[in-house]
Design a protein around this motif. Structure first.
Motif, PDB file in Angstrom:
ATOM      1  N   ILE A 141       0.833  -1.200   0.000  1.00  0.00           N
ATOM      2  CA  ILE A 141       0.000   0.000   0.000  1.00  0.00           C
ATOM      3  C   ILE A 141       0.869   1.252   0.000  1.00  0.00           C
ATOM      4  N   ALA A 142       0.645   2.123  -0.972  1.00  0.00           N
ATOM      5  CA  ALA A 142       1.247   3.457  -0.968  1.00  0.00           C
ATOM      6  C   ALA A 142       0.184   4.427  -0.453  1.00  0.00           C
ATOM      7  N   LEU A 143       0.423   5.010   0.718  1.00  0.00           N
ATOM      8  CA  LEU A 143      -0.543   5.893   1.372  1.00  0.00           C
ATOM      9  C   LEU A 143      -0.093   7.345   1.220  1.00  0.00           C
ATOM     10  N   PHE A 144      -0.973   8.171   0.674  1.00  0.00           N
ATOM     11  CA  PHE A 144      -0.684   9.585   0.455  1.00  0.00           C
ATOM     12  C   PHE A 144      -1.615  10.419   1.331  1.00  0.00           C
ATOM     13  N   THR A 145      -1.035  11.307   2.130  1.00  0.00           N
ATOM     14  CA  THR A 145      -1.857  12.121   3.017  1.00  0.00           C
ATOM     15  C   THR A 145      -1.181  13.461   3.283  1.00  0.00           C
ATOM     16  N   GLY A 146      -1.983  14.502   3.402  1.00  0.00           N
ATOM     17  CA  GLY A 146      -1.449  15.818   3.688  1.00  0.00           C
ATOM     18  C   GLY A 146      -1.015  16.001   5.119  1.00  0.00           C
ATOM     19  N   ASN A 147      -1.431  15.103   6.016  1.00  0.00           N
ATOM     20  CA  ASN A 147      -1.056  15.197   7.435  1.00  0.00           C
ATOM     21  C   ASN A 147      -1.050  13.793   8.017  1.00  0.00           C
ATOM     22  N   TYR A 148       0.132  13.307   8.340  1.00  0.00           N
ATOM     23  CA  TYR A 148       0.211  11.970   8.932  1.00  0.00           C
ATOM     24  C   TYR A 148       0.480  12.032  10.427  1.00  0.00           C
ATOM     25  N   ASN A 149       1.320  12.974  10.846  1.00  0.00           N
ATOM     26  CA  ASN A 149       1.549  13.080  12.297  1.00  0.00           C
ATOM     27  C   ASN A 149       2.119  14.424  12.739  1.00  0.00           C
ATOM     28  N   ALA A 188       2.848  -4.657   3.338  1.00  0.00           N
ATOM     29  CA  ALA A 188       3.885  -3.626   3.233  1.00  0.00           C
ATOM     30  C   ALA A 188       3.202  -2.279   3.006  1.00  0.00           C
ATOM     31  N   VAL A 189       3.665  -1.253   3.712  1.00  0.00           N
ATOM     32  CA  VAL A 189       3.057   0.069   3.607  1.00  0.00           C
ATOM     33  C   VAL A 189       4.160   1.120   3.533  1.00  0.00           C
ATOM     34  N   ARG A 190       3.995   2.085   2.661  1.00  0.00           N
ATOM     35  CA  ARG A 190       4.880   3.241   2.596  1.00  0.00           C
ATOM     36  C   ARG A 190       4.011   4.484   2.607  1.00  0.00           C
ATOM     37  N   ILE A 191       4.349   5.451   3.474  1.00  0.00           N
ATOM     38  CA  ILE A 191       3.548   6.661   3.633  1.00  0.00           C
ATOM     39  C   ILE A 191       4.269   7.826   2.974  1.00  0.00           C
ATOM     40  N   TYR A 192       3.536   8.602   2.180  1.00  0.00           N
ATOM     41  CA  TYR A 192       4.075   9.784   1.522  1.00  0.00           C
ATOM     42  C   TYR A 192       3.313  10.999   2.042  1.00  0.00           C
ATOM     43  N   SER A 193       4.031  11.862   2.785  1.00  0.00           N
ATOM     44  CA  SER A 193       3.368  12.949   3.497  1.00  0.00           C
ATOM     45  C   SER A 193       4.387  14.027   3.860  1.00  0.00           C
ATOM     46  N   PRO A 194       3.941  15.268   4.064  1.00  0.00           N
ATOM     47  CA  PRO A 194       4.849  16.280   4.624  1.00  0.00           C
ATOM     48  C   PRO A 194       5.360  15.837   5.984  1.00  0.00           C
ATOM     49  N   ARG A 195       6.601  16.201   6.284  1.00  0.00           N
ATOM     50  CA  ARG A 195       7.194  15.859   7.575  1.00  0.00           C
ATOM     51  C   ARG A 195       7.660  17.129   8.283  1.00  0.00           C
ATOM     52  N   THR A 196       7.897  17.000   9.561  1.00  0.00           N
ATOM     53  CA  THR A 196       8.371  18.121  10.367  1.00  0.00           C
ATOM     54  C   THR A 196       9.347  17.606  11.417  1.00  0.00           C
ATOM     55  N   ASP A 197      10.191  18.509  11.896  1.00  0.00           N
ATOM     56  CA  ASP A 197      11.134  18.140  12.962  1.00  0.00           C
ATOM     57  C   ASP A 197      10.449  18.057  14.322  1.00  0.00           C
ATOM     58  N   THR A 198       9.214  18.555  14.406  1.00  0.00           N
ATOM     59  CA  THR A 198       8.486  18.550  15.685  1.00  0.00           C
ATOM     60  C   THR A 198       7.117  17.891  15.492  1.00  0.00           C
ATOM     61  N   PRO A 199       7.080  16.570  15.223  1.00  0.00           N
ATOM     62  CA  PRO A 199       5.787  15.895  15.025  1.00  0.00           C
ATOM     63  C   PRO A 199       4.958  15.886  16.301  1.00  0.00           C
ATOM     64  N   ALA A 200       3.654  15.801  16.127  1.00  0.00           N
ATOM     65  CA  ALA A 200       2.755  15.771  17.286  1.00  0.00           C
ATOM     66  C   ALA A 200       2.834  14.446  18.020  1.00  0.00           C
ATOM     67  N   PHE A 201       3.202  13.373  17.308  1.00  0.00           N
ATOM     68  CA  PHE A 201       3.348  12.058  17.919  1.00  0.00           C
ATOM     69  C   PHE A 201       4.193  11.196  16.982  1.00  0.00           C
ATOM     70  N   PRO A 202       4.810  10.120  17.486  1.00  0.00           N
ATOM     71  CA  PRO A 202       5.638   9.266  16.636  1.00  0.00           C
ATOM     72  C   PRO A 202       4.796   8.608  15.542  1.00  0.00           C
ATOM     73  N   SER A 203       5.338   8.546  14.336  1.00  0.00           N
ATOM     74  CA  SER A 203       4.609   7.945  13.227  1.00  0.00           C
ATOM     75  C   SER A 203       4.760   6.433  13.241  1.00  0.00           C
ATOM     76  N   VAL A 204       3.770   5.750  12.686  1.00  0.00           N
ATOM     77  CA  VAL A 204       3.800   4.299  12.510  1.00  0.00           C
ATOM     78  C   VAL A 204       4.149   4.018  11.056  1.00  0.00           C
ATOM     79  N   GLY A 205       5.191   3.217  10.815  1.00  0.00           N
ATOM     80  CA  GLY A 205       5.588   2.897   9.451  1.00  0.00           C
ATOM     81  C   GLY A 205       6.609   3.872   8.916  1.00  0.00           C
ATOM     82  N   LYS A 206       7.078   3.591   7.716  1.00  0.00           N
ATOM     83  CA  LYS A 206       8.090   4.436   7.081  1.00  0.00           C
ATOM     84  C   LYS A 206       7.423   5.582   6.338  1.00  0.00           C
ATOM     85  N   VAL A 207       7.834   6.812   6.665  1.00  0.00           N
ATOM     86  CA  VAL A 207       7.280   8.009   6.040  1.00  0.00           C
ATOM     87  C   VAL A 207       8.325   8.624   5.117  1.00  0.00           C
TER      88      VAL A 207
END
Length: 391
Positions: free
Chosen positions: A8-16, A39-58
């Motif tokens: 699964i390739a997951l695309f989202t504007g906000n993951y964490n 198998a899952v790969r997440i495609y999303s904007p990232r930040t140095d200060t996430p609100a919580f730890p992400s699940v999976g590879k972003v």
């Protein structure tokens, strides 16, 4: 095809990078898929200060802060480096979770690769303009959403009421349900804490009206405040407890000077805060499910909510709470007054809500989506020539 064969390739504007119900549901879904061997790969904007730890590879994608809402980021494109990562990952299904530029580019890329693509619907974007004086834009936004969702093989709503609305809006011909679950140990009447309430200056005999969520105008903050004003005018004994943070906090505090604001809460602290209220007031019409409504029900609280998508699928009128016409200030005040003044009705509705919440388990609702994934991938494979079907 087995779940372990899904890629699964997951695309989202906000993951964490900002915590909300939608991205927490996505993280739970990814965790469930990974535990099932997919198998899952997440495609999303990232930040140095996430609100919580992400699940999976972003994998990060370029993004800019939204004007006026800098906490959110707008993805700009799928750059060549990300396209190479997608190619190397070799997905067999695209899942798009937000209808912005990244989502559109992902759908186009899926079509080029002859891969199935599904979308999950997390909020009613077409209702947002009304909260910013742009009501005339709602049909335009709805048309844009229709164009996006019709390019997908299937779309998924978190509630039957939202799914029915999507069908009526002709968003897609294949509309399924991906519901939400609740942690019943975290959200439980057992964690109610009168001592914590007292520390906030709330007396044991004061009925507490809770608000839970991000403090943004599209959550119906104006309706909430106007209904509370009615209670004050009527002399109804109550206190307001606001659980959440957001850019409209200063405005909300100005409108509700006697309310107790406890800011953002999570985990057990959030469960305690919800259970320590006496009812939830949710006037929002932008929800597609209403996680906070389900959490309040699990905590044994009656819910006063707008007749809107999500709430209609959760709250049974006059059983687990009250459903009120959106924007009907006096009717909202009547429902709140009833639960403030009738302790037995409050207890009965809360107990019924606790029972109703039992059918919402995370594993069960995520497996329903996985089953749909498998169906859609099989359908696409069956339409390919035999020489192009993977072994």
């Amino acid at each position: 095809m087995q779940t372990s064969e899904l890629r699964i390739a997951l695309f989202t504007g906000n993951y964490n990078y900002v915590r909300d119900g939608a991205n927490q549901a996505l993280n739970r879904l990814v965790g469930y898929l990974l535990n099932q061997g997919a198998a899952v790969r997440i495609y999303s904007p990232r930040t140095d200060t996430p609100a919580f730890p992400s699940v999976g590879k972003v994998v990060g994608v370029p993004a800019l802060a939204l004007p006026g809402r800098a906490e959110y980021r707008a993805p700009l494109m799928i750059p060549p480096s990300v396209k190479r990562d997608i190619r190397d990952f070799q997905p067999n299904l695209f899942h798009v979770a937000s209808p912005e530029i990244l989502g559109h580019r992902a759908v186009t890329l899926a079509h080029k690769k002859d891969l199935p693509v599904v979308a999950s619907v997390h909020t009613r974007f077409e209702t947002y303009p009304r909260y910013y004086g742009l009501t005339f834009m709602e049909p335009v936004v709805e048309a844009m959403l229709r164009r996006f969702y019709r390019r997908c093989d299937a779309i998924f709503a978190p509630s039957e009421s939202m799914a029915q609305l999507l069908r009526e809006q002709r968003m897609n011909y294949d509309v399924g349900i991906w519901s939400r679950g609740v942690e019943r140990d975290t959200f439980s009447p057992e964690v109610r804490d009168l001592g914590w309430r007292r520390s906030l200056g709330i007396a044991d005999d004061e009925p507490v009206i809770g608000f839970v969520g991000r403090l943004v105008m599209e959550k119906g903050l104006d309706v909430f405040a106007d209904a509370i004003d009615k209670l004050v005018q009527r002399g109804v004994k109550h206190r307001v407890l606001v659980i959440g943070e957001g850019p409209a906090r200063e405005w909300f505090e100005g409108r509700l000077p006697q309310a107790v604001f406890v800011g953002f809460q999570k985990g057990d602290d959030l469960g305690r805060a919800v259970a320590s209220s006496d009812m939830l007031f949710n006037p929002s019409v932008t929800e597609t499910f209403g996680n906070v409504t389900l959490e309040a029900m699990a905590a044994g609280l009656p819910v006063v909510a707008a007749i809107a998508t999500g709430s209609q699928s959760l709250v049974e009128d006059n059983v687990t709470g009250r459903l009120v016409r959106p924007g009907a200030i006096s009717a909202f005040a009547d429902a709140l007054q009833h639960y403030c003044e009738d302790k037995d009705s409050r207890a009965a509705a809360g107990a019924a809500g606790r029972v109703a919440s039992e059918r919402f388990g995370w594993d069960a609702v995520n497996q329903e989506l996985v089953d749909a994934y498998l169906r859609i991938v099989r359908q696409r494979m069956e339409h390919r020539p035999p020489s192009q079907r993977p072994r």
